[in-house]
Motif scaffolding. Structure first.
Motif, short mmCIF file in Angstrom:
data_model
loop_
_atom_site.label_atom_id
_atom_site.label_comp_id
_atom_site.label_asym_id
_atom_site.label_seq_id
_atom_site.Cartn_x
_atom_site.Cartn_y
_atom_site.Cartn_z
N PHE A 359 0.83 -1.21 0.00
CA PHE A 359 0.00 0.00 0.00
C PHE A 359 0.87 1.25 0.00
O PHE A 359 0.65 2.18 -0.79
CB PHE A 359 -0.92 -0.02 1.23
N MET A 360 1.88 1.32 0.87
CA MET A 360 2.75 2.50 0.94
C MET A 360 3.54 2.67 -0.35
O MET A 360 3.79 3.79 -0.79
CB MET A 360 3.68 2.38 2.14
N LEU A 361 3.94 1.58 -0.95
CA LEU A 361 4.64 1.66 -2.23
C LEU A 361 3.75 2.28 -3.30
O LEU A 361 4.17 3.19 -4.03
CB LEU A 361 5.10 0.27 -2.68
N TYR A 362 2.50 1.81 -3.38
CA TYR A 362 1.58 2.32 -4.40
C TYR A 362 1.31 3.81 -4.18
O TYR A 362 1.28 4.59 -5.14
CB TYR A 362 0.28 1.52 -4.35
N VAL A 363 1.14 4.21 -2.94
CA VAL A 363 0.93 5.63 -2.63
C VAL A 363 2.17 6.44 -3.00
O VAL A 363 2.08 7.55 -3.53
CB VAL A 363 0.58 5.80 -1.14
N SER A 364 3.35 5.89 -2.77
CA SER A 364 4.60 6.57 -3.12
C SER A 364 4.74 6.76 -4.62
O SER A 364 5.26 7.78 -5.09
CB SER A 364 5.80 5.79 -2.58
N TYR A 365 4.24 5.78 -5.40
CA TYR A 365 4.22 5.95 -6.85
C TYR A 365 3.40 7.17 -7.25
O TYR A 365 3.76 7.93 -8.16
CB TYR A 365 3.64 4.70 -7.52
N GLY A 366 2.26 7.38 -6.57
CA GLY A 366 1.44 8.56 -6.85
C GLY A 366 2.16 9.86 -6.51
O GLY A 366 2.11 10.84 -7.27
N LEU A 367 2.85 9.88 -5.37
CA LEU A 367 3.63 11.05 -4.96
C LEU A 367 4.67 11.39 -6.02
O LEU A 367 4.82 12.55 -6.43
CB LEU A 367 4.30 10.77 -3.62
N LEU A 368 5.39 10.37 -6.48
CA LEU A 368 6.45 10.59 -7.47
C LEU A 368 5.88 11.07 -8.79
O LEU A 368 6.46 11.94 -9.44
CB LEU A 368 7.24 9.29 -7.66
N ASP A 369 4.76 10.51 -9.22
CA ASP A 369 4.15 10.91 -10.48
C ASP A 369 3.88 12.40 -10.50
O ASP A 369 4.22 13.11 -11.46
CB ASP A 369 2.85 10.11 -10.69
N ALA A 370 3.23 12.91 -9.44
CA ALA A 370 2.89 14.34 -9.40
C ALA A 370 4.14 15.21 -9.37
O ALA A 370 4.22 16.24 -10.06
CB ALA A 370 2.03 14.63 -8.18
N MET A 371 5.13 14.82 -8.59
CA MET A 371 6.35 15.62 -8.51
C MET A 371 7.09 15.63 -9.84
O MET A 371 7.60 16.66 -10.29
CB MET A 371 7.24 15.09 -7.38
N PHE A 372 7.14 14.48 -10.48
CA PHE A 372 7.83 14.36 -11.77
C PHE A 372 7.15 15.23 -12.82
O PHE A 372 7.79 16.05 -13.49
CB PHE A 372 7.86 12.90 -12.20
#
Length: 470
Positions: A359-372
């Motif tokens: 779950f935390m990994l999937y949420v981190s993917y979302g964080l990275l997507d927006a920042m990128f």
């Protein structure tokens, strides 16, 4: 007095006079960027929530993969041409036409829920790709050219937060409507109907976007004195983008920026979690995007006085964070494969501590997507201030991005090993960081002194305008 339209602008010295500050003005950049965020909240935001469920909410992702391939194949062409079309038609017609195709796409999955025929979904996907090219070219022009030059990162983060709130609400829809159906194969009809209602609202909201020459900043300046172009002029301008050094340096970042969606949605969220938990996860995935966009927007606007330095620091932060997150993804991917999938789907209520790491990994993917993506948009916005130029740049970015996504969805359809998909995603994002840094070094100028001069000149008192011109 507030300059509200072109006639008033002329009466007050050509629109260069300062306007009285108001908390809210419909023709202000803040109002227009916020409205653009609401349009994308309703259309791409809901589309993202639909895709984020894995397989479009179906147990078999084949139909959704093929539909998404059609979406992004058409998008890759329409995105590149979209900037030119925007410059010919203007924002309202371009955005309304683009938004209407999202409703049809969601309706095709409602149809598929009953008849299980892929053809309608694939055709609707191709039409959506054309519409998305128009919508995102218009969105890119608004988001990068309407804000004041020194606050583009802030406005991008505002847009991205409103837009991704659509993903949050869109994640709640399948979660709530399918809460008691954790073992169901696909989402219910009400889920698709709810998506269609939001998307229809987006079509109506798009009619409120003003052309750039009617948007007035606080200092009285207009975003762009645009005269709508000719198709032949735009065709030549679009072709020149393929020889533009600035655009070539953006290609790897553009290709990477949607390439990872098929892996994250289908092979992390879709493969590891049950139906209701996918919706639960998406609430936090898109919520993390809101946090990431606000953070990187602050860095890109306020961290250093030098605009170049802000660009370098922003790219470095995203690079370090991205490396850490993809490394976590590598550790997670080693625990399963498409040939040896998890024996039991994870549930947010019943799986205990086993649920937390994925779950935390999937949420981190979302964080990275927006920042990128916010970081890339900031770089694009720093290359120019003119709406016509930025609409072409944004269209080129979205076109290349969509070509990458079209390939990615077929990569998943053809069952390429999941570890290989992860390594390619990680490599593409890693390659883009030094090229973006080079682009900032070569093409982004420190214009602090020039901006101050421009601010002073745009705030000249109307009574002194003639003397200033003389």
């Amino acid at each position: 007095m507030v300059v509200e339209d072109e006639d008033q602008a002329k009466a007050h010295g050509g629109g260069a006079t300062a306007v009285q500050r108001r908390p809210w003005r419909f023709n202000s950049p803040l109002a227009q960027v916020s409205l653009m965020g609401l349009v994308c909240f309703c259309c791409p935001g809901m589309f993202n929530a639909l895709s984020g469920m894995g397989g479009g909410g179906q147990v078999d992702p084949t139909a959704a993969n093929n539909a998404n391939t059609a979406v992004y194949a058409a998008f890759s062409i329409a995105g590149i041409l979209g900037g030119g079309i925007y410059n010919v038609l203007g924002p309202r017609l371009t955005l309304a036409a683009g938004c209407s195709t999202y409703v049809l796409y969601a309706g095709s999955f409602l149809y598929y829920n009953h008849h299980h025929h892929q053809a309608f979904a694939i055709v609707a996907g191709a039409l959506l790709g054309c519409g998305a090219g128009l919508l995102w070219a218009g969105e890119g022009a608004v988001m990068t050219s309407y804000p004041p030059p020194r606050r583009k990162g802030t406005y991008i983060s505002l847009f991205w937060s409103i837009f991704n709130l659509g993903g949050v609400i869109g994640g709640l829809i399948p979660f709530v409507l399918n809460y008691h159906r954790s073992s169901a194969a696909s989402v219910n009809d009400g889920t698709y109907v709810a998506f269609m209602c939001f998307m229809s609202a987006g079509v109506l909201l798009s009619l409120g976007i003003l052309p750039p020459n009617r948007v007035v900043r606080e200092d009285g300046s207009r975003c762009s004195a645009v005269t709508y172009s000719k198709p032949s002029t735009e065709a030549a301008a679009v072709l020149r983008l393929f020889l533009d050094r600035k655009m070539l340096l953006i290609v790897p970042a553009a290709w990477a920026s949607n390439f990872f969606y098929s892996y994250q949605f289908n092979n992390v969220n879709g493969l590891l979690f049950n139906l209701r938990t996918r919706g639960f996860n998406n609430v936090f995935y898109w919520g993390a995007q809101m946090v990431g966009s606000v953070f990187i927007g602050y860095v890109m606007d306020f961290s250093f006085k030098s605009r170049r330095m802000r660009g370098f620091v922003g790219i470095a932060i995203v690079a370090v964070l991205g490396t850490a997150i993809w490394a976590g993804g590598l550790a997670n991917q080693r625990t399963y494969s498409s040939e040896d999938p998890p024996k039991e789907k994870l549930d947010f209520k019943d799986s205990g501590s086993e649920f937390v790491g994925p779950f935390m990994l999937y949420v981190s993917y979302g964080l990275l997507d927006a920042m990128f993506q916010s970081m890339v948009y900031w770089v694009i916005g720093a290359l120019a201030d003119d709406s016509e130029i930025l609409s072409r740049y944004s269209g080129f970015y979205k076109g290349v991005q969509s070509a990458g996504a079209a390939v990615a969805w077929q990569v998943d359809t053809h069952k390429v090993p999941l570890m290989s998909q992860l390594v390619v995603n990680w490599s593409l994002t890693t390659l883009s960081y030094p090229l973006l840094a080079l682009l900032v070094f070569l093409s982004v100028k420190d214009e602090d002194d020039d901006d101050e001069k421009q601010d002073k000149s745009s705030s000249i008192d109307p009574s002194n305008a003639a003397a200033a011109i003389a």
